[in-house]
Write a protein that holds these residues in place. Structure first.
Motif, mmCIF file in Angstrom:
data_model
loop_
_atom_site.group_PDB
_atom_site.id
_atom_site.type_symbol
_atom_site.label_atom_id
_atom_site.label_comp_id
_atom_site.label_asym_id
_atom_site.label_seq_id
_atom_site.Cartn_x
_atom_site.Cartn_y
_atom_site.Cartn_z
ATOM 1 N N PHE A 113 0.842 -1.203 0.000
ATOM 2 C CA PHE A 113 0.000 0.000 0.000
ATOM 3 C C PHE A 113 0.870 1.243 0.000
ATOM 4 C CE2 PHE A 113 -2.575 -3.338 1.790
ATOM 5 C CZ PHE A 113 -3.818 -3.144 1.195
ATOM 6 N N ARG A 114 0.255 2.340 -0.433
ATOM 7 C CA ARG A 114 0.950 3.624 -0.386
ATOM 8 C C ARG A 114 0.092 4.565 0.445
ATOM 9 N NH1 ARG A 114 3.110 7.394 -4.985
ATOM 10 N NH2 ARG A 114 5.104 7.840 -4.017
ATOM 11 N N ALA A 115 0.679 5.134 1.508
ATOM 12 C CA ALA A 115 -0.091 5.999 2.414
ATOM 13 C C ALA A 115 -0.532 7.259 1.681
ATOM 14 C CB ALA A 115 0.749 6.354 3.632
ATOM 15 N N ASP A 116 -1.825 7.594 1.810
ATOM 16 C CA ASP A 116 -2.336 8.802 1.153
ATOM 17 C C ASP A 116 -1.977 10.063 1.931
ATOM 18 O OD1 ASP A 116 -3.436 7.247 -0.803
ATOM 19 O OD2 ASP A 116 -5.407 7.105 0.159
ATOM 20 N N ALA A 117 -1.706 9.901 3.221
ATOM 21 C CA ALA A 117 -1.406 11.076 4.048
ATOM 22 C C ALA A 117 -0.255 10.747 4.998
ATOM 23 C CB ALA A 117 -2.647 11.459 4.860
ATOM 24 N N ALA A 118 0.310 11.798 5.598
ATOM 25 C CA ALA A 118 1.373 11.586 6.575
ATOM 26 C C ALA A 118 0.790 10.896 7.810
ATOM 27 C CB ALA A 118 1.987 12.925 6.965
ATOM 28 N N PHE A 119 1.622 10.193 8.554
ATOM 29 C CA PHE A 119 1.146 9.532 9.775
ATOM 30 C C PHE A 119 2.322 9.336 10.716
ATOM 31 C CE2 PHE A 119 2.631 6.245 6.968
ATOM 32 C CZ PHE A 119 3.211 5.302 7.798
ATOM 33 N N SER A 120 1.992 8.947 11.934
ATOM 34 C CA SER A 120 3.039 8.709 12.922
ATOM 35 C C SER A 120 3.025 7.234 13.304
ATOM 36 C CB SER A 120 2.783 9.603 14.133
ATOM 37 O OG SER A 120 3.769 9.355 15.097
ATOM 38 N N GLY A 121 4.198 6.596 13.348
ATOM 39 C CA GLY A 121 4.287 5.178 13.725
ATOM 40 C C GLY A 121 4.917 5.037 15.097
ATOM 41 N N GLN A 122 4.470 4.028 15.842
ATOM 42 C CA GLN A 122 4.976 3.811 17.205
ATOM 43 C C GLN A 122 5.801 2.531 17.275
ATOM 44 O OE1 GLN A 122 4.108 6.383 19.288
ATOM 45 N NE2 GLN A 122 3.076 7.140 17.449
ATOM 46 N N LYS A 123 6.619 2.452 18.339
ATOM 47 C CA LYS A 123 7.503 1.291 18.564
ATOM 48 C C LYS A 123 8.268 0.957 17.289
ATOM 49 C CE LYS A 123 4.936 -0.821 22.307
ATOM 50 N NZ LYS A 123 3.870 -1.763 22.561
ATOM 51 N N VAL A 124 9.091 1.909 16.932
ATOM 52 C CA VAL A 124 9.784 1.826 15.641
ATOM 53 C C VAL A 124 11.093 1.054 15.789
ATOM 54 C CG1 VAL A 124 10.887 3.195 13.837
ATOM 55 C CG2 VAL A 124 8.742 3.986 14.886
ATOM 56 N N GLU A 125 11.290 0.091 14.914
ATOM 57 C CA GLU A 125 12.556 -0.635 14.869
ATOM 58 C C GLU A 125 13.237 -0.260 13.559
ATOM 59 O OE1 GLU A 125 11.993 -4.797 14.375
ATOM 60 O OE2 GLU A 125 14.141 -5.220 14.437
ATOM 61 N N THR A 126 14.393 0.403 13.654
ATOM 62 C CA THR A 126 15.066 0.841 12.430
ATOM 63 C C THR A 126 15.984 -0.270 11.925
ATOM 64 O OG1 THR A 126 17.017 1.758 13.499
ATOM 65 C CG2 THR A 126 15.090 3.193 13.362
ATOM 66 N N SER A 127 16.386 -0.145 10.680
ATOM 67 C CA SER A 127 17.211 -1.210 10.112
ATOM 68 C C SER A 127 18.657 -1.127 10.588
ATOM 69 C CB SER A 127 17.154 -1.156 8.591
ATOM 70 O OG SER A 127 17.655 0.081 8.128
ATOM 71 N N MET A 128 19.122 0.083 10.959
ATOM 72 C CA MET A 128 20.544 0.249 11.298
ATOM 73 C C MET A 128 20.779 0.940 12.644
ATOM 74 S SD MET A 128 22.609 -0.787 8.703
ATOM 75 C CE MET A 128 24.089 0.223 8.526
ATOM 76 N N GLN A 129 19.763 1.657 13.158
ATOM 77 C CA GLN A 129 20.015 2.535 14.307
ATOM 78 C C GLN A 129 19.216 2.145 15.541
ATOM 79 O OE1 GLN A 129 22.513 4.370 13.753
ATOM 80 N NE2 GLN A 129 22.532 4.420 11.532
ATOM 81 N N GLY A 130 18.829 0.911 15.677
ATOM 82 C CA GLY A 130 18.136 0.465 16.878
ATOM 83 C C GLY A 130 16.684 0.912 16.938
#
Ligand SMILES: [Zn+2]
Length: 976
Positions: free
Chosen positions: A455-472
Motif C-alpha cells: 500500500f501507499r499511504a495517502d497522508a502523513a502519519f506517525s508510527g509507534q515502537k519503531v525498529e530501524t534497520s541500522m540505528q536500533g
C-alpha cells in the motif's frame, strides 16, 4: 487432436509392453547411424549410457498406458534416461504428448536470457483441464480466505483437486530431474490404470520440466564434447564439466538463491506461474556428489522464524511415504543430515512460505552416464532418472491420499496469516521513498511479484515502537504521505515476516549445534547466508513499527520515476550545461551510457547547485561547449534510457555558497574499457554477478579476459581490470605481475572484488598494494588500531587555539593513546608473561588468529563507515550495510585510502550469525581501499560487492569504481 477419453480406456493392457520405456533394448542400438548406403556405416560417439548395454526396466511397472499417446522413448533419439535430453528435445516430446493426450496442456511462462522457452506442463483429467481456470479461482479463494464464508471454503476443500508443482533441475548441471520430468508427464498423461486415474481425481499435476534451460544446454554441450567411444565409469570423467559449468543461468546466477529477489527473468516468470496455481506441494529436484545416494525431506534445523508449521508436519508424512517407495526397491536415501531451511530464498523454502509443502531432492550426480561407485556397483544415469521419477510419484501420491486434510491445512495457514492474534501480525514494514528511487521501485516490484500486498499511504502519519534497520529502536517516527506500507497481517504474512525481518535469530538449539560443530570439527553447518533483509541489501530507509490503519492505496508498483530533460534556464536562453543528481543509481548508468554515446561528462567532488536546485556530491555535469553540437539530443536520449532527470541550467554561477560549475571541483570522466577476468580459478558466481551488473543493468560493454592467458593480452586495450573472487588467483596474477604493475602505473584501475581476489592483490611480490592481511601483521595490530582511531577522529574536533597560538602544552592526543582492547591484552596472565621469547609470542598470536578464524561468518550483514570525501562513495550515506563472508580481514592506514571501513566491535554486527571471535577479528578492518600507483590505482573490496544482485548498496561502490574510476581516481593519457 486429443484422443477421446472412451477409446483410450478401451486400449488393451497388452500394449503396455510396447510402450513406456522400451525394455531390453541395448541403448547403443539406438545411436544414429550416418553414411548409410555408402560403404560401412560410420560410427558415431554414443552419448550417455548408450555405450554399455543395459536392460531397461519400466519406471512404473504395473501401470497401463494409452497407446495413442507417444511414449518418450519413441520421441527421443535414445530411450528416456539413457542420456541427457536437450531442452528443445524435452519440449518437443512434451508437445508431441500434448497433441495426443486430452489430459495435457503446455503453457509458455517466459523466456530465458538466451531466449529459450520456459514452460509449465499441466496434466489433469480432461474434465479438470477444461475447468482449470475455475479450479485456480477456487484455490485462489483458499489462498486469500477474507471474502469466503466457511461454507464456501468447506465446499472447495471437499471438492477441489489439489495442485502439485514439480520443478526440475534449477541447477543446470544437475540433469536427471529434467529427464525424469518426461517420465512423470507421460505417466500422468497416458496412464490408464486406476493407480494413475485415481490420483488424477485428487490432483492437478503441473510440471516445470527445466528450470534452467541455459545452464542445461551449457553443460550438455560439455558432456557431449567430452564423450568418447569407450565407456568410462570414472565418476570424475566430466564431473561438473568445465568453467563456467552448468549450475547457473546465462549470467551464472544460482537461481536456487534468487526466489525472494527475482533478479533473473526465469525467477520472475515462475513467480507469476506458480502463484496463479496456488500449489499445495512444490518439488525441487537437484543432484549432489556422485558417490552420495538420495536425500529428501524432512529438512534439518534451523528453520526461518515463522516457518509454516503445516510444512513441518507434512514433511514427516511425505518423507515416510517416500522412504517406503524407496525401500520397495532397496534404494539408499537419507533425510535431515544437511540442507537447513534458514534462508528463505531457496526454491523449497520460498514454496513453503507461499503455502505449498516445499520438498527438496538431491540425487547422486552421474553426469548423464554410468558410473562405478566406491563399492564397485555400476549406477546408471537411468537409475538416477528413475529415483527422481519415483520420488515425484510418491510425493504426488501422498498429496492425493491426503488431499482434503492438506487443503484444510492450507486454508488454515492462510487464515492464521490473516488473524489479528497471530504473533507478529500487529506490525508493519514501512519504506520511506526518496533515498534511492531505483532500488525502491525494484523492491516494490519484487514484493508485488510474489503476491505480497503493498500500500501507499495517502497522508502523513506517525508510527509507534519503531525498529530501524541500522540505528536500533525508537519510540515513534513521523512518516510522509507516499510511504510504502507492507502489513504483516495479510495472506502472504509468513513470507513478509521471513523476508523483511531485519535480524532473525537462530533458535537456541541451532546456535549450540553450530557452535559445537565449529569448536569440535572446525566447520560450519550453516548451508548459506545467515541474513538477507532487503532493507539492508538495498540500503533503504525502512523500518518496522506497530501497524496502524492509514488511508492508503493498494499498489503493484511505484510510479516510474521521472526521466528526461528538465529546463532550469528561461525558455530561449542558451544552456550552459546539464546536471544529473549524483545520489541516484541512475547517475552511474547515465555516465556509463553517456560516455559510450560520446558525451564528455564531469563528476563533481562536492555538492553543487544551479537555479535554486541542489545536487549531491558526485553529481554529473555535461557542459555544452565541451561537447559536440548534438549534445542536447544525446543528453535527452541517455537521460531517458538511464531513467534520470538531466537539469538544463543556463548559468555556471552557483546561486549560493556552493561551487561554480566552471571551476576545478570536477573530474573529467574517461570512458571505461572494461576487462573482466574469466575462466578458472575465477568463481563463477562472483564473475556472473559483476558481468550482470555492468552488462545487463548499467548497459556498457565488458570484455571477458581469460585468466589462464592473462600474460598474453595487450592490456593497453583496457583501463579497468576486474578480478572477481575465486581460487588460487595469486598464481595467475603473479605470472602477469610485471605487466600488471606497468599497466596500473600507466593509468589502469585494477579492482579486486572480494576476499580472495583482494588478498591475491596484497601479495607483496606484486608490489601493487600495501594493505596487509591480518595474519601477516599480528604484531602491528596496535599500530593499526591507532591509525583507525585517528582516521575516525579526523576533522571531528575544533582546533584548540590556546595551544596553537599560546604557550599551553598540548594534551595527550587521544588518537595516540592505546586503544582499550590493546590495554586489556597488555595485562597478560603470569604464565604468559614469563614467555618473553619473541618467537613464542608470535606463535601464540598466530595460534589465536587461527582459532578466531574458525568462527568466520558464513554470510552476515555488517556496518560499514563511509568516508564522504571519496569519489567512490558517491550515492552512499554515512553508513552502509555490507555483505560479509569468510575470514579476509584487511588492515590499512594512510597513504592507503579507506573509503569504507568496517565499524568498531560494538557497532559492527547489523544482522546474521556473527560469533564474538569473528566480531573482534573483523571490526575496524578495511572493506574498501584505494591506492594510487603512478597514473593508476588499485581498489580492493574485502567481500564481493555485487553479491547475487541483491547488495545494491555495495554494488553502487563497484559501479562507481568502474565507471568513475578511470577519470576520477586515475589519469588517462591526454590526446592532442
Ligand atoms: Zn542443486
Amino acid at each position: 487432436m486429443p484422443f477421446p477419453l472412451g477409446s483410450r480406456l478401451a486400449v488393451s493392457s497388452l500394449t503396455v509392453l510396447l510402450l513406456s520405456c522400451a525394455s531390453s533394448v541395448p541403448a547403443s542400438a539406438m545411436a544414429p547411424q550416418a553414411g548409410a548406403g555408402s560403404g560401412p556405416p560410420q560410427q558415431v560417439i554414443p552419448f550417455g549410457d548408450s555405450g554399455k548395454s543395459q536392460t531397461l526396466e519400466l519406471f512404473f511397472p504395473g501401470t497401463t498406458y494409452d497407446p495413442a499417446v507417444p511414449a518418450p522413448d519413441t520421441l527421443l533419439r535414445q530411450p528416456l534416461g539413457t542420456f541427457t535430453a536437450h531442452h528443445h528435445e524435452i519440449l518437443a516430446a512434451m508437445r508431441a504428448m500434448e497433441a495426443k493426450s486430452p489430459r495435457m496442456k503446455v503453457i509458455t511462462t517466459g523466456r530465458t536470457h538466451e531466449g529459450r522457452e520456459l514452460v509449465c506442463v499441466v496434466v489433469a483429467l480432461p474434465e479438470n483441464l477444461k475447468r482449470l481456470d475455475a479450479i485456480r479461482a477456487d484455490l485462489a479463494k483458499l489462498a486469500d480466505p477474507r471474502n469466503v464464508d466457511a461454507g464456501e471454503a468447506d465446499r472447495i476443500v471437499k471438492n477441489s483437486p489439489a495442485v502439485a508443482w514439480l520443478g526440475y533441475s534449477i541447477h543446470g548441471d544437475e540433469t536427471s530431474g529434467s529427464d525424469a520430468s518426461l517420465a512423470i508427464a507421460y505417466h500422468f498423461a497416458a496412464g490408464t490404470s486406476a493407480d494413475v486415474t485415481d490420483l488424477l481425481r485428487q490432483v492437478v499435476v503441473v510440471i516445470d520440466p527445466c528450470l534452467n534451460p541455459d545452464g542445461r544446454e551449457r553443460i550438455l554441450s560439455q558432456f557431449e564434447q567430452g564423450a568418447g567411444y569407450v565407456p568410462n565409469l570414472d565418476t570424475d570423467t566430466m564431473g561438473r564439466g568445465r568453467w563456467p559449468y552448468g549450475r547457473g543461468n546465462h549470467y551464472l546466477f544460482d537461481m536456487n538463491r534468487d526466489w525472494i529477489w527475482g533478479t533473473q527473468p526465469e525467477t520472475r516468470a515462475r513467480w507469476a506461474a506458480i502463484l496463479s496455481f496456488h500449489p499445495q506441494l512444490l518439488v525441487d529436484a537437484h543432484e549432489m556428489g556422485a558417490l552420495d545416494t538420495f536425500l529428501f525431506y524432512p529438512a534439518t534445523n534451523p528453520f526461518t522464524p515463522f516457518f509454516p508449521e503445516a510444512t513441518l508436519k507434512w514433511w514427516q508424512r511425505f518423507g515416510a511415504d517416500d522412504a517406503a517407495a524407496f525401500d520397495k526397491h532397496g534404494w539408499s536415501y537419507y533425510t535431515r543430515e544437511w540442507a537447513d531451511s534458514w534462508y528463505p530464498g531457496y526454491t523449497d523454502s520460498w514454496a513453503s512460505f507461499v503455502g505449498a509443502i516445499g520438498i527438496l531432492y538431491e540425487q547422486a550426480r552421474y553426469g548423464g552416464a554410468a558410473v562405478r561407485r566406491a563399492t564397485g556397483e555400476v549406477a546408471t544415469y537411468r537409475d538416477a532418472v528413475q529415483h527422481q521419477a519415483v520420488s515425484s510419484l510418491s510425493n504426488v501420491t501422498t498429496l492425493a491420499k491426503n488431499r482434503e486434510e492438506i487443503l484444510r491445512d492450507y486454508v488454515a495457514a492462510k487464515k492464521k496469516n490473516l488473524a489479528a492474534d497471530t504473533p507478529g501480525n500487529g506490525r508493519m514494514f514501512v519504506l520511506v521513498p526518496g533515498r534511492n528511487p531505483d532500488r525502491e521501485e525494484r523492491l516494490v516490484a519484487s514484493l508485488a511479484g510474489q503476491g505480497i500486498e503493498v500500500f501507499r499511504a495517502d497522508a502523513a502519519f506517525s508510527g509507534q515502537k519503531v525498529e530501524t534497520s541500522m540505528q536500533g529502536a525508537k519510540d515513534s517516527r513521523d512518516f510522509p504521505a507516499g510511504s510504502v506500507l507492507i502489513y504483516a497481517r495479510q495472506p502472504q504474512s509468513s513470507m513478509v515476516k521471513a523476508w523483511l525481518e531485519f535480524d532473525p535469530h537462530y533458535d537456541t538449539d541451532s546456535v549450540n549445534k553450530e557452535r559445537k560443530e565449529l569448536e569440535r570439527k572446525q566447520r560450519s553447518k550453516a548451508y548459506d547466508v545467515t541474513a538477507w533483509s532487503p532493507a539492508h541489501a538495498y540500503d533503504l530507509d525502512a523500518v518496522w513499527c506497530d501497524a496502524i490503519e492509514v488511508k492508503a492505496t493498494a499498489i503493484r508498483s511505484l510510479p516510474a520515476h521521472a526521466r528526461g530533460v528538465v529546463p532550469l534556464a528561461k525558455a530561449g536562453d542558451p544552456v550552459y550545461g546539464w546536471i544529473v543528481d549524483g545520489d541516484a543509481d541512475g547517475a552511474v548508468v547515465f555516465a556509463g551510457r553517456g560516455m559510450e554515446a560520446g558525451l564528455q561528462i564531469q563528476l563533481s567532488d562536492e555538492p553543487i547547485s544551479a537555479s535554486g536546485r541542489s545536487f549531491a556530491r558526485g553529481s554529473l555535469l555535461v557542459r555544452r561547449t565541451e561537447n559536440s553540437s548534438d549534445v542536447a539530443e544525446k543528453v535527452a536520449h541517455v537521460a531517458d534510457a538511464a531513467g534520470v532527470h538531466a537539469f538544463a541550467t543556463g548559468t555556471a554561477r552557483s546561486p549560493d555558497d556552493k561551487v561554480d560549475l566552471g571551476g576545478g571541483r570536477f573530474h573529467l570522466l574517461a570512458r571505461p574499457r572494461i576487462g573482466l577476468l574469466a575462466n578458472a580459478p575465477i568463481d563463477t558466481d562472483s564473475f556472473g554477478h559483476i558481468w550482470h551488473l555492468f552488462d545487463a543493468e548499467i548497459g556498457i560493454p565488458v570484455t571477458q579476459v581469460d585468466a589462464q592467458q592473462l600474460g598474453g593480452y595487450d592490456l593497453r586495450r583496457y583501463n579497468v581490470l576486474l578480478v572477481p573472487d575465486g581460487g588460487d588467483i595469486g598464481s595467475i596474477l603473479k605470472e602477469a605481475g610485471e605487466e600488471l604493475q606497468s599497466w596500473v602505473r600507466n593509468g589502469g584501475t585494477l579492482i579486486g572484488c572480494g576476499g580472495s581476489a583482494a588478498e591475491a592483490l596484497t601479495n607483496k611480490d606484486l608490489k601493487l598494494s600495501s594493505v596487509k592481511m591480518r595474519p601477516d601483521a599480528l604484531e602491528d595490530l596496535e599500530k593499526y588500531a591507532v591509525s583507525v582511531k585517528r582516521e575516525r577522529e579526523a576533522g571531528s574536533k575544533p582546533v584548540d587555539e590556546a595551544t596553537l597560538w599560546g604557550g599551553k602544552a598540548p594534551e595527550a592526543k587521544p588518537a595516540d593513546a592505546k586503544p582499550a582492547s590493546e590495554e586489556k591484552t597488555a595485562e597478560k596472565p603470569k604464565d604468559e608473561k614469563a614467555k618473553d621469547d619473541k618467537k613464542d609470542e608470535k606463535e601464540d598470536l598466530k595460534r589465536r588468529d587461527r582459532w578466531m578464524r574458525t568462527f568466520s561468518p558464513r554470510g552476515v550483514i555488517l556496518r560499514g563507515e563511509v568516508n564522504p570525501d571519496s569519489w567512490i562513495t558517491a550515492g552512499c550515506g554515512a553508513e552502509l550495510p555490507i555483505y560479509f563472508e569468510g575470514s579476509a580481514a584487511f588492515l590499512s592506514e594512510l597513504p592507503v585510502k579507506t573509503p569504507v571501513r568496517l565499524a568498531a566491535v560494538d557497532r559492527l554486527r547489523v544482522a546474521g550469525l556473527l560469533w564474538p571471535e569473528a566480531k573482534e577479528r573483523i571490526a575496524d578492518t578495511a572493506y574498501c581501499t584505494i591506492e594510487s600507483h603512478g597514473s593508476g590505482q588499485v581498489i580492493l573490496f574485502a567481500c564481493p560487492p555485487a553479491f547475487r544482485g541483491w547488495f545494491r548498496g555495495t554494488a553502487r561502490l563497484l559501479a562507481n569504481a568502474v565507471v568513475y574510476g578511470p577519470g576520477a581516481g586515475a589519469r588517462q593519457p591526454l590526446g592532442w
